[in-house]
Design a protein around this motif. Sequence first.
Motif, PDB file in Angstrom:
ATOM      1  N   LEU A 124       0.836  -1.206   0.000  1.00  0.00           N
ATOM      2  CA  LEU A 124       0.000   0.000   0.000  1.00  0.00           C
ATOM      3  C   LEU A 124       0.870   1.256   0.000  1.00  0.00           C
ATOM      4  O   LEU A 124       0.571   2.224  -0.706  1.00  0.00           O
ATOM      5  N   LEU A 125       1.950   1.238   0.764  1.00  0.00           N
ATOM      6  CA  LEU A 125       2.844   2.398   0.806  1.00  0.00           C
ATOM      7  C   LEU A 125       3.450   2.667  -0.565  1.00  0.00           C
ATOM      8  O   LEU A 125       3.550   3.818  -0.991  1.00  0.00           O
ATOM      9  N   GLY A 126       3.840   1.615  -1.250  1.00  0.00           N
ATOM     10  CA  GLY A 126       4.427   1.757  -2.569  1.00  0.00           C
ATOM     11  C   GLY A 126       3.418   2.287  -3.576  1.00  0.00           C
ATOM     12  O   GLY A 126       3.778   2.974  -4.534  1.00  0.00           O
ATOM     13  N   LEU A 127       2.144   1.973  -3.352  1.00  0.00           N
ATOM     14  CA  LEU A 127       1.093   2.402  -4.270  1.00  0.00           C
ATOM     15  C   LEU A 127       0.704   3.864  -4.059  1.00  0.00           C
ATOM     16  O   LEU A 127       0.151   4.516  -4.957  1.00  0.00           O
ATOM     17  N   ALA A 128       1.009   4.397  -2.869  1.00  0.00           N
ATOM     18  CA  ALA A 128       0.495   5.720  -2.491  1.00  0.00           C
ATOM     19  C   ALA A 128       0.948   6.824  -3.442  1.00  0.00           C
ATOM     20  O   ALA A 128       0.126   7.626  -3.897  1.00  0.00           O
ATOM     21  N   LEU A 129       2.240   6.844  -3.772  1.00  0.00           N
ATOM     22  CA  LEU A 129       2.760   7.953  -4.574  1.00  0.00           C
ATOM     23  C   LEU A 129       2.154   8.013  -5.978  1.00  0.00           C
ATOM     24  O   LEU A 129       1.619   9.060  -6.368  1.00  0.00           O
ATOM     25  N   PRO A 130       2.208   6.908  -6.754  1.00  0.00           N
ATOM     26  CA  PRO A 130       1.591   6.985  -8.084  1.00  0.00           C
ATOM     27  C   PRO A 130       0.092   7.298  -8.018  1.00  0.00           C
ATOM     28  O   PRO A 130      -0.429   8.046  -8.868  1.00  0.00           O
ATOM     29  N   LEU A 131      -0.588   6.768  -7.027  1.00  0.00           N
ATOM     30  CA  LEU A 131      -2.023   7.014  -6.898  1.00  0.00           C
ATOM     31  C   LEU A 131      -2.306   8.495  -6.673  1.00  0.00           C
ATOM     32  O   LEU A 131      -3.185   9.090  -7.311  1.00  0.00           O
ATOM     33  N   LEU A 132      -1.525   9.080  -5.777  1.00  0.00           N
ATOM     34  CA  LEU A 132      -1.691  10.485  -5.428  1.00  0.00           C
ATOM     35  C   LEU A 132      -1.427  11.373  -6.648  1.00  0.00           C
ATOM     36  O   LEU A 132      -2.215  12.274  -6.970  1.00  0.00           O
ATOM     37  N   LEU A 133      -0.350  11.089  -7.363  1.00  0.00           N
ATOM     38  CA  LEU A 133      -0.005  11.869  -8.551  1.00  0.00           C
ATOM     39  C   LEU A 133      -1.106  11.738  -9.595  1.00  0.00           C
ATOM     40  O   LEU A 133      -1.534  12.730 -10.212  1.00  0.00           O
ATOM     41  N   GLY A 134      -1.608  10.511  -9.799  1.00  0.00           N
ATOM     42  CA  GLY A 134      -2.649  10.256 -10.789  1.00  0.00           C
ATOM     43  C   GLY A 134      -3.917  11.036 -10.468  1.00  0.00           C
ATOM     44  O   GLY A 134      -4.481  11.720 -11.340  1.00  0.00           O
ATOM     45  N   ILE A 135      -4.346  10.963  -9.227  1.00  0.00           N
ATOM     46  CA  ILE A 135      -5.575  11.656  -8.825  1.00  0.00           C
ATOM     47  C   ILE A 135      -5.398  13.156  -8.967  1.00  0.00           C
ATOM     48  O   ILE A 135      -6.272  13.870  -9.467  1.00  0.00           O
ATOM     49  N   GLY A 136      -4.227  13.643  -8.583  1.00  0.00           N
ATOM     50  CA  GLY A 136      -3.936  15.082  -8.690  1.00  0.00           C
ATOM     51  C   GLY A 136      -4.047  15.547 -10.127  1.00  0.00           C
ATOM     52  O   GLY A 136      -4.702  16.554 -10.424  1.00  0.00           O
ATOM     53  N   TRP A 137      -3.441  14.798 -11.035  1.00  0.00           N
ATOM     54  CA  TRP A 137      -3.462  15.186 -12.452  1.00  0.00           C
ATOM     55  C   TRP A 137      -4.885  15.131 -13.016  1.00  0.00           C
ATOM     56  O   TRP A 137      -5.325  16.028 -13.728  1.00  0.00           O
ATOM     57  N   GLU A 138      -5.592  14.078 -12.641  1.00  0.00           N
ATOM     58  CA  GLU A 138      -6.970  13.922 -13.073  1.00  0.00           C
ATOM     59  C   GLU A 138      -7.793  15.147 -12.667  1.00  0.00           C
ATOM     60  O   GLU A 138      -8.515  15.745 -13.476  1.00  0.00           O
ATOM     61  N   LEU A 139      -7.668  15.532 -11.391  1.00  0.00           N
ATOM     62  CA  LEU A 139      -8.418  16.677 -10.877  1.00  0.00           C
ATOM     63  C   LEU A 139      -8.007  17.955 -11.593  1.00  0.00           C
ATOM     64  O   LEU A 139      -8.856  18.784 -11.959  1.00  0.00           O
ATOM     65  N   ALA A 140      -6.678  18.095 -11.816  1.00  0.00           N
ATOM     66  CA  ALA A 140      -6.175  19.304 -12.464  1.00  0.00           C
ATOM     67  C   ALA A 140      -6.780  19.453 -13.857  1.00  0.00           C
ATOM     68  O   ALA A 140      -7.187  20.547 -14.267  1.00  0.00           O
ATOM     69  N   VAL A 141      -6.850  18.347 -14.593  1.00  0.00           N
ATOM     70  CA  VAL A 141      -7.393  18.404 -15.959  1.00  0.00           C
ATOM     71  C   VAL A 141      -8.907  18.685 -15.920  1.00  0.00           C
ATOM     72  O   VAL A 141      -9.421  19.531 -16.646  1.00  0.00           O
ATOM     73  N   ARG A 142      -9.603  17.999 -15.009  1.00  0.00           N
ATOM     74  CA  ARG A 142     -11.069  18.179 -14.925  1.00  0.00           C
ATOM     75  C   ARG A 142     -11.435  19.589 -14.520  1.00  0.00           C
ATOM     76  O   ARG A 142     -12.427  20.130 -14.988  1.00  0.00           O
ATOM     77  N   ALA A 143     -10.608  20.172 -13.617  1.00  0.00           N
ATOM     78  CA  ALA A 143     -10.917  21.517 -13.154  1.00  0.00           C
ATOM     79  C   ALA A 143     -10.525  22.564 -14.185  1.00  0.00           C
ATOM     80  O   ALA A 143     -10.814  23.747 -14.007  1.00  0.00           O
ATOM     81  N   GLY A 144      -9.857  22.114 -15.255  1.00  0.00           N
ATOM     82  CA  GLY A 144      -9.486  23.050 -16.291  1.00  0.00           C
ATOM     83  C   GLY A 144      -8.206  23.804 -16.011  1.00  0.00           C
ATOM     84  O   GLY A 144      -7.857  24.736 -16.734  1.00  0.00           O
ATOM     85  N   TRP A 145      -7.468  23.422 -14.942  1.00  0.00           N
ATOM     86  CA  TRP A 145      -6.198  24.106 -14.660  1.00  0.00           C
ATOM     87  C   TRP A 145      -5.126  23.678 -15.638  1.00  0.00           C
ATOM     88  O   TRP A 145      -4.189  24.388 -15.896  1.00  0.00           O
ATOM     89  N   ALA A 146      -5.254  22.488 -16.153  1.00  0.00           N
ATOM     90  CA  ALA A 146      -4.260  22.008 -17.102  1.00  0.00           C
ATOM     91  C   ALA A 146      -4.996  21.427 -18.289  1.00  0.00           C
ATOM     92  O   ALA A 146      -6.151  21.006 -18.182  1.00  0.00           O
ATOM     93  N   GLU A 147      -4.284  21.435 -19.421  1.00  0.00           N
ATOM     94  CA  GLU A 147      -4.914  20.930 -20.622  1.00  0.00           C
ATOM     95  C   GLU A 147      -4.377  19.523 -20.866  1.00  0.00           C
ATOM     96  O   GLU A 147      -3.177  19.299 -20.791  1.00  0.00           O
ATOM     97  N   GLY A 148      -5.220  18.554 -21.065  1.00  0.00           N
ATOM     98  CA  GLY A 148      -4.804  17.151 -21.064  1.00  0.00           C
ATOM     99  C   GLY A 148      -4.518  16.576 -22.423  1.00  0.00           C
ATOM    100  O   GLY A 148      -4.545  15.366 -22.594  1.00  0.00           O
ATOM    101  N   ARG A 149      -4.193  17.433 -23.394  1.00  0.00           N
ATOM    102  CA  ARG A 149      -4.041  16.878 -24.731  1.00  0.00           C
ATOM    103  C   ARG A 149      -2.739  16.077 -24.879  1.00  0.00           C
ATOM    104  O   ARG A 149      -2.751  14.939 -25.314  1.00  0.00           O
TER     105      ARG A 149
END
Lengths: 286, 256
Positions: free
Chosen positions: A38-63
């Motif tokens: 679980l500890l090893g999974l935490a970092l990629p999961l956190l980064l993935g969710i962060g990026w997902e949110l950033a794109v959905r909120a329109g802060w970043a463009e996901g092209r």
Amino acid sequence: MTAIERFDNLGEARDSRIVSATHPIIEKKSKRTAERFLLGLALPLLLGIGWELAVRAGWAEGRLMPPPSRIFLTLYSLAVTGELWIHIGATLARVGAGFALGVIAGTLVGALAGASRLSREILDPSLQGLRSVPSIAWVPLFILWLGIFEESKIALIAVGCFFPIYLGVLAAIQSVDRKTVEVGRVFRLTTPQLVRRILLPAILPAYVVALRQGLGLGWMFVVAAEFMGASEGLGYLLIDGQQLGKPDQIIAAIVTFAILGKITDGLIASSSAPFLTWQDAYAPKH
Amino acid sequence: MLYVESADKTYPNGTRALAGLNLEVEEGEIVAVVGGSGCGKSTFLRLAAGLDQPTRGRIRLDGETITRPNPLVGIIFQEPRLLPWLTVEQNVGFGLADRPRAERERLVREVLERVGLQNYAHCWPRELSGGQAQRVAIARALAPHPKVLLLDEPFSALDAFTRASLHEHLLSLWHAFRPTLVLVTHDVEEASVLADRVLVMQPNPGRIAATIDVDLARPRDRYGTEIEAMKRRVLWALDKSLRRESGEALSPAAAI
């Protein structure tokens, strides 16, 4: 009982916990494994969710850097059409064949060079010279010799796997403790017995490390091999994604590489682990 | 009987480690060999173990000349040299691979009990203290019941308490199996407490400088006055042998 014996036995009473407390230790270990996973999974999961949110909120463009949801969708559709499995199968077959050849050659030549000084002095300088050739430099030659199909790809991967395994076996044999070998002589072991009962177990830890390094390079070279012209394989997915402007497909292939690499490495590590429980390894507690 | 007949050992680099060593060791006798560094005491042990060949002369055990490691001769080194991938039990049984399983297990159990480590049979060597590891090494050497046990400074890396306790273990094993013991050491107390006879060796070339019989009844009190007196005798002989050597080393210069 003399005072000295009592002193001596005090230490034994303290240490005898080692013997009696085996089961709790095993239970604790499996709990620790889950925790570590679980500890090893935490970092990629956190980064993935962060990026997902950033794109959905329109802060970043996901092209150019698509969010995880798109990558999963791409992976999913590749899997459903069955295309993904064909590519994985092709790549796995190449890595498997190349790795197997590299392991066999590396182990045999390494053992030969480790066993006799004459053969080491004949072989090692040339092999060290060849090793400093960037392996990609062989590509044109292999294509001329072996054609553009599977043979040249497998040869390239095998060359990549060969060197770390050769070096690992040679270094492991050379670092076997002379004093341990002498124990074998004292008990009058024949040469085959010496190899089986002392040399093989002594070099096994270093050999496993060499295999893992070799396999790592195998995964590296399979991409290079598939770049030089393949119609299937994960490397082909990468090139295809670049040419057709599909970054989600590129990342999907990269993610697949990461997963396969981790799984195959874990297979070597876990299948050798039962033979290496004796190791006095450094293991930090926190 | 262990016979050493004018054994000579010259190493390829020209060092004459042993010069015409003659020695007879009775069956069941405990002989301690002391001496400064380079006096050939370890060389002698390696020859007796069959790990090296004498340049001249020979070493015989009950009429059989020793030219290579012999099942009747066990050796214990300064380090335990346990095989880290074998458990304590497997280490002790290492030299018994050719025996039937039941016999092997019996011999291993018996000797592990003798060194007080029967509860450690399934431990890895890394789980042992230094003294315990050396006890396993002693058990491994004694498991095949050799007639002669050679010990090359086996306790020198241990603290004084552990060393004293290992002396007790060794003596109890000796009482049980009665092997001939040849103990190379630089610890004068160890030699006085354990041995029937102390050989003082001197270097350049390696030879016996003095033989001291230790006529003291066992068990011996290592803090008693008799051992004190014996230690002083051995030290005095050692001192003399070293002084004689430096005197010899000076004489060529004096001749010039």
